[in-house]
Motif scaffolding. Sequence first.
Motif, PDB file in Angstrom:
ATOM      1  N   TYR A  87       0.845  -1.183   0.000  1.00  0.00           N
ATOM      2  CA  TYR A  87       0.000   0.000   0.000  1.00  0.00           C
ATOM      3  C   TYR A  87       0.888   1.243   0.000  1.00  0.00           C
ATOM      4  O   TYR A  87       2.039   1.195   0.445  1.00  0.00           O
ATOM      5  CB  TYR A  87      -0.895   0.018   1.238  1.00  0.00           C
ATOM      6  N   PRO A  88       0.385   2.376  -0.472  1.00  0.00           N
ATOM      7  CA  PRO A  88       1.167   3.613  -0.415  1.00  0.00           C
ATOM      8  C   PRO A  88       1.582   3.931   1.020  1.00  0.00           C
ATOM      9  O   PRO A  88       0.792   3.754   1.953  1.00  0.00           O
ATOM     10  CB  PRO A  88       0.210   4.671  -0.969  1.00  0.00           C
ATOM     11  N   SER A  91      -0.677   5.437   4.117  1.00  0.00           N
ATOM     12  CA  SER A  91      -2.109   5.317   3.826  1.00  0.00           C
ATOM     13  C   SER A  91      -2.844   4.445   4.835  1.00  0.00           C
ATOM     14  O   SER A  91      -4.062   4.282   4.742  1.00  0.00           O
ATOM     15  CB  SER A  91      -2.320   4.753   2.418  1.00  0.00           C
ATOM     16  N   GLY A  93      -1.989   1.193   5.301  1.00  0.00           N
ATOM     17  CA  GLY A  93      -1.924  -0.184   4.839  1.00  0.00           C
ATOM     18  C   GLY A  93      -0.713  -0.917   5.364  1.00  0.00           C
ATOM     19  O   GLY A  93      -0.307  -0.737   6.519  1.00  0.00           O
ATOM     20  N   TYR A 307       0.066  -0.584  -6.820  1.00  0.00           N
ATOM     21  CA  TYR A 307      -0.196  -0.477  -5.388  1.00  0.00           C
ATOM     22  C   TYR A 307      -1.554  -1.090  -5.071  1.00  0.00           C
ATOM     23  O   TYR A 307      -2.487  -1.027  -5.889  1.00  0.00           O
ATOM     24  CB  TYR A 307      -0.243   0.986  -4.940  1.00  0.00           C
ATOM     25  N   LEU A 309      -4.828  -0.508  -2.697  1.00  0.00           N
ATOM     26  CA  LEU A 309      -5.477   0.672  -2.113  1.00  0.00           C
ATOM     27  C   LEU A 309      -6.518   0.228  -1.099  1.00  0.00           C
ATOM     28  O   LEU A 309      -7.175  -0.809  -1.282  1.00  0.00           O
ATOM     29  CB  LEU A 309      -6.156   1.514  -3.197  1.00  0.00           C
ATOM     30  N   ASP A 311      -9.940   0.358   0.074  1.00  0.00           N
ATOM     31  CA  ASP A 311     -11.237   0.796  -0.439  1.00  0.00           C
ATOM     32  C   ASP A 311     -12.239   0.934   0.701  1.00  0.00           C
ATOM     33  O   ASP A 311     -12.127   0.276   1.741  1.00  0.00           O
ATOM     34  CB  ASP A 311     -11.751  -0.159  -1.507  1.00  0.00           C
ATOM     35  N   ARG A 317     -14.560   5.639  -1.604  1.00  0.00           N
ATOM     36  CA  ARG A 317     -13.235   5.117  -1.966  1.00  0.00           C
ATOM     37  C   ARG A 317     -13.444   3.766  -2.659  1.00  0.00           C
ATOM     38  O   ARG A 317     -13.615   2.746  -1.999  1.00  0.00           O
ATOM     39  CB  ARG A 317     -12.358   4.964  -0.724  1.00  0.00           C
ATOM     40  N   GLN A 361      -9.176   9.754  -4.353  1.00  0.00           N
ATOM     41  CA  GLN A 361      -8.587   8.682  -3.560  1.00  0.00           C
ATOM     42  C   GLN A 361      -7.097   8.535  -3.866  1.00  0.00           C
ATOM     43  O   GLN A 361      -6.265   8.396  -2.957  1.00  0.00           O
ATOM     44  CB  GLN A 361      -9.324   7.368  -3.828  1.00  0.00           C
ATOM     45  N   GLN A 364      -5.080  11.415  -2.339  1.00  0.00           N
ATOM     46  CA  GLN A 364      -4.935  11.297  -0.899  1.00  0.00           C
ATOM     47  C   GLN A 364      -3.941  10.207  -0.526  1.00  0.00           C
ATOM     48  O   GLN A 364      -3.020  10.434   0.276  1.00  0.00           O
ATOM     49  CB  GLN A 364      -6.299  11.001  -0.262  1.00  0.00           C
ATOM     50  N   ASP A 365      -4.081   9.026  -1.098  1.00  0.00           N
ATOM     51  CA  ASP A 365      -3.266   7.886  -0.684  1.00  0.00           C
ATOM     52  C   ASP A 365      -1.814   8.020  -1.128  1.00  0.00           C
ATOM     53  O   ASP A 365      -0.896   7.619  -0.413  1.00  0.00           O
ATOM     54  CB  ASP A 365      -3.861   6.585  -1.236  1.00  0.00           C
ATOM     55  N   ARG A 367      -0.363  10.867  -1.822  1.00  0.00           N
ATOM     56  CA  ARG A 367       0.139  12.166  -1.379  1.00  0.00           C
ATOM     57  C   ARG A 367       0.642  13.001  -2.555  1.00  0.00           C
ATOM     58  O   ARG A 367       1.681  13.645  -2.485  1.00  0.00           O
ATOM     59  CB  ARG A 367       1.236  11.980  -0.339  1.00  0.00           C
TER      60      ARG A 367
END
Length: 460
Positions: A87-88, A91, A93, A307, A309, A311, A317, A361, A364-365, A367
Amino acid sequence: MRVAVAGGGWAGCAAAVELARAGAQVTLVESARTLGGRARGVEVHGAQVDNGQHILLGAYAATLRLLVDVGIDPDAALLRLPVQMRYPEGSGGMEFVAPRWPAPLHLLGALLRAKGLGRADKLALARFNSAARWMGWVLYQDCTVDELLARFDQTPRLNRLLWHPLCIAALNTPPSRASAKVFLAVLRDSLGAKRRAASDMLLPRLDMGALFPQAAARLVERHGGAVRTGVRLDALARVDEGWQLTLSGQDALFDAVVLATPAPQTAALLAPHDPALASRLHAFEHEPIATCYLQYDPSVRLDLPFYALLDDPASGRWGQFAFDRGQLDAAQAGLLAVVVSAAGAAAELDQHALAAGIAVQLAQDLRLPALATPQWTRVITEKRATFSCTPGLDRPGNDTALPGLVLAGDYTASDYPATLETAVRSGVCAATIIRAYGTLPREKRSLSHAAGTAGPTSVR
């Protein structure tokens, strides 16, 4: 033998290739103007992309073999990555990526190095892996994936970050309804692979049409066969020792038929000949997949090729996986693809609203505020992308009770869900049955099914 292969998806193309190489006179017909079915290339804003983003596994032996057979170099056509769920950063994750160690040490290495998982999460994952290996990754009494995870005391965080995304991506069915038996088969060949390379993730560098269907068509034609697109199969009828097919209003005779059409269309064609089989196929339910393409300035490049994400449809999202197409094809720099599997609710949204939510989304994730305003977007939704892979689903074998007529498609019997590998295996199996049928004397062909001599009945 004169063999008609109806349906130019990956299953039909696989059957056509196998039959053509075996010396059959093959006619491959497809109602659409392009080959590939639910895994085909499409043009969007001048870019050649796919109707849906795909990931293959190193365990897809049948698919990789056929790619070589039709002249595609897998090393050049596919980006090979170790099995991972990343995941980013920041975020909420995790980062789970297998080192290039021999199996099963690669999974141990991924577990030890994993970031974003607590001690309880890692112990739960180790416990699941040990129990599944002890079981041989086989579940004799099927249940839902959620029930399986509860049975093995998996933590809510591990479910949220690993098991649920893997289930939705692989089976395209929510874990509350997905088959645990099939899910374990996927895990067997990814997290539990006996060879590390089998667990690798393979990202196509070519569009899905160029990756296999177009090359398959060229091989069929080189072997004297015919490929006809824009031709629909209206009806079929048994005549003498063969089959009469009505193709876009014109009749043609064949010795055998591979029905590689989607399950609903196959059911309609079979209804006059085998009502019971048609009824089984009509009972299938289907799940959609949506892929959102977002074009940015060519300078935009993610740190990774793809990646995961987090949800949360209730918060708008929708994205589950994001792919940087520019890292697969330099000509697509700045193009991102975001996948929404089991996309029933997303498919009901306005496409522009869905794309706008996914863009926010991403911003945000990752950046990167600039991702909120793409140059253009396009959402492609396959409403019948796969069947709903539920516990105990009755999937038919490739053979039928009709002499010289077999089925091919990712919905046929297999321990895998509706994947490209399942489709290819089914096509290969259908061709094997037809080849065995063709070696029988004509007077014995009509008895072959009752005697059980027409070859294997399902894909394994």
